[in-house]
Scaffold this motif. Sequence first.
Motif, short mmCIF file in Angstrom:
data_model
loop_
_atom_site.label_atom_id
_atom_site.label_comp_id
_atom_site.label_asym_id
_atom_site.label_seq_id
_atom_site.Cartn_x
_atom_site.Cartn_y
_atom_site.Cartn_z
N THR A 295 -52.13 51.34 32.85
CA THR A 295 -52.08 51.62 34.38
C THR A 295 -53.28 51.29 35.21
OG1 THR A 295 -53.72 53.62 33.96
CG2 THR A 295 -51.28 54.05 33.67
N GLY A 296 -53.11 50.90 36.41
CA GLY A 296 -53.99 50.38 37.33
C GLY A 296 -53.97 50.64 38.60
N LYS A 297 -54.62 49.94 39.47
CA LYS A 297 -54.46 49.94 41.00
C LYS A 297 -53.26 49.77 41.52
CE LYS A 297 -59.56 49.28 41.43
NZ LYS A 297 -60.47 48.32 42.10
N SER A 298 -52.85 49.94 42.45
CA SER A 298 -51.69 49.61 43.52
C SER A 298 -51.55 48.04 43.40
CB SER A 298 -51.61 50.16 44.50
OG SER A 298 -50.43 49.74 45.42
N GLY A 299 -50.64 47.32 43.02
CA GLY A 299 -50.24 45.87 43.04
C GLY A 299 -50.93 45.26 41.74
N GLU A 300 -51.64 45.92 40.83
CA GLU A 300 -52.04 45.26 39.60
C GLU A 300 -50.92 45.43 38.57
OE1 GLU A 300 -55.80 46.14 36.32
OE2 GLU A 300 -55.38 47.32 38.22
N LEU A 301 -51.02 44.22 37.90
CA LEU A 301 -50.01 44.00 36.75
C LEU A 301 -50.38 44.66 35.68
CD1 LEU A 301 -46.99 42.20 36.72
CD2 LEU A 301 -48.68 40.51 35.67
N THR A 302 -49.65 45.62 35.31
CA THR A 302 -49.74 46.79 34.39
C THR A 302 -48.41 46.94 33.50
OG1 THR A 302 -49.28 48.67 35.54
CG2 THR A 302 -51.58 47.98 35.45
N LEU A 303 -48.67 47.44 32.37
CA LEU A 303 -47.55 47.88 31.42
C LEU A 303 -46.71 48.96 32.44
CD1 LEU A 303 -45.84 48.15 29.13
CD2 LEU A 303 -47.22 49.98 28.35
N LEU A 304 -47.22 49.83 33.04
CA LEU A 304 -46.41 50.87 33.66
C LEU A 304 -45.62 50.21 35.10
CD1 LEU A 304 -45.92 53.83 33.44
CD2 LEU A 304 -47.73 54.00 35.21
N SER A 305 -46.10 49.03 35.48
CA SER A 305 -45.67 48.66 36.84
C SER A 305 -44.47 47.83 36.63
CB SER A 305 -46.72 47.91 37.41
OG SER A 305 -46.93 46.40 36.83
N VAL A 306 -44.44 47.19 35.07
CA VAL A 306 -43.11 46.12 34.86
C VAL A 306 -42.13 46.96 33.94
CG1 VAL A 306 -44.44 44.41 34.97
CG2 VAL A 306 -44.14 45.63 32.78
N LEU A 307 -42.39 48.47 33.92
CA LEU A 307 -41.18 49.06 33.22
C LEU A 307 -39.90 49.17 33.59
CD1 LEU A 307 -43.14 52.13 31.71
CD2 LEU A 307 -42.47 50.21 30.36
N PRO A 308 -39.89 49.39 35.03
CA PRO A 308 -38.36 49.16 35.62
C PRO A 308 -37.55 47.92 35.38
CG PRO A 308 -39.76 49.90 37.18
CD PRO A 308 -40.65 49.63 36.01
N GLU A 309 -38.46 46.60 35.22
CA GLU A 309 -37.81 45.29 35.03
C GLU A 309 -37.61 45.33 33.54
OE1 GLU A 309 -40.41 45.92 37.01
OE2 GLU A 309 -40.63 44.09 38.43
N LEU A 310 -38.51 45.66 32.61
CA LEU A 310 -38.27 45.82 31.32
C LEU A 310 -37.25 46.76 31.05
CD1 LEU A 310 -39.39 44.89 28.43
CD2 LEU A 310 -40.76 46.87 28.49
N SER A 311 -36.96 47.64 31.54
CA SER A 311 -35.89 48.66 31.28
C SER A 311 -34.37 47.95 31.52
CB SER A 311 -35.74 49.76 31.91
OG SER A 311 -36.96 50.63 31.91
N GLN A 312 -34.28 47.09 32.66
CA GLN A 312 -33.17 46.51 33.01
C GLN A 312 -33.07 45.21 31.95
OE1 GLN A 312 -30.79 46.72 35.44
NE2 GLN A 312 -31.83 48.75 35.92
N SER A 313 -34.23 44.68 31.84
CA SER A 313 -33.98 43.42 30.56
C SER A 313 -33.74 43.79 29.40
CB SER A 313 -35.42 42.85 30.60
OG SER A 313 -35.44 41.83 29.70
N LEU A 314 -33.89 45.32 28.93
CA LEU A 314 -33.41 45.70 27.63
C LEU A 314 -32.20 46.10 27.78
CD1 LEU A 314 -36.72 47.30 26.29
CD2 LEU A 314 -35.66 45.26 25.61
N GLY A 315 -31.36 46.26 28.92
CA GLY A 315 -29.84 46.79 29.14
C GLY A 315 -29.88 48.13 29.16
N LEU A 316 -31.16 48.89 29.75
CA LEU A 316 -31.03 50.28 29.74
C LEU A 316 -30.39 50.91 30.99
CD1 LEU A 316 -34.30 50.98 28.14
CD2 LEU A 316 -32.19 51.28 26.90
N GLY A 317 -29.91 50.10 31.93
CA GLY A 317 -29.50 50.39 33.21
C GLY A 317 -30.39 51.28 34.10
N GLU A 318 -29.88 52.50 34.35
CA GLU A 318 -30.54 53.54 35.13
C GLU A 318 -31.52 54.27 34.22
OE1 GLU A 318 -27.63 55.77 37.56
OE2 GLU A 318 -27.17 54.03 38.70
N GLN A 319 -31.42 54.17 32.78
CA GLN A 319 -32.30 54.83 32.21
C GLN A 319 -33.76 54.25 32.08
OE1 GLN A 319 -29.65 54.99 28.67
NE2 GLN A 319 -29.55 57.07 28.97
#
Length: 311
Positions: free
Chosen positions: A102-126
């Motif tokens: 986690t981190g400050k707003s706008g910082e590149l963190t694991l939490l901040s890219v989970l939506p894109e990672l979910s899409q990349s792994l084919g999880l759709g809306e999950q």
Amino acid sequence: MRAVLAPEMDCRRVLGRVWSGWRRGLAVSTAPEDAGFGIEARHQRQPRGSRLRSGPLGDQPFPGLLPKNLSREELVDALRAAVVDRKGPLVTLNKPQGLPVTGKSGELTLLSVLPELSQSLGLGEQELQVVRASGKESSGLVLLSSCPQTASRLQKFFIHSQRAQRPTATYCAVTNGIPTASEGKIQAALKLEHIDGVNLTVPVKAPSRKDILEGVKKTLSHFRVVATGSGCALVQLQPLTVFSSQLQVHMVLQLCPVLGDHTYSARVGTVLGQRFLLPAESTKPQRQKWVLSCLENVGLNTAYLSAPGPG
């Protein structure tokens, strides 16, 4: 699932996290049988550079340190490539050192890219959410879940295990020095103190009830020496409490600082070959110049390292 992780270079903390895996459904094993290496590793005769048994990740490239100036898209690609296991809604990936959860707003963190990672792994809306992860300074396995109910049950499991003082994660560290005992417990009361403009963790001897009320915490870790060589050791650590820099300070109290620990290793002094502990107030962070030799001395394969020489 168990994983044995090789350490990082660039004179940073050589501290890797190892998860024990789940068996059936949500029955997560709280204490790994051997976390990928056993007591016998200290006694087996093997060729130099291969004294440790290879674990489940032995054939996979170690992620090493997180590259600087990584774009959002590049980070998502790197994390997708770092996935080591998928079972139902659970995803496990090998997080590189340097990536904050986690981190400050706008910082590149694991939490901040989970939506894109979910899409990349084919999880759709999950969308994935973090169940368990180590901090920025450590590499190791991160447990994610695309099911909120599963994530909640696992988080409650980890909280219950922690309260019952059962280890839920294992860390591996290369140390400068070899602990006197091959295994045991490290207990210390710790507190955060502002020294020279930096918040540092310092030990407190015989804390009073007032100290406990003012933020002093009694901490406990298990340790086990896995391999040794020429004044260095590979140590398996299991924290049973949670406190900032707990493992680094615990190893300093054993006079065996973690390799690449610039913040706390300076507290260990040497006179006529004998080590002793210096007061936290009188020491400053310092770089360690013996990274590569220590790694080679405990038989770690330097092909896994992300930088080819000491920093």
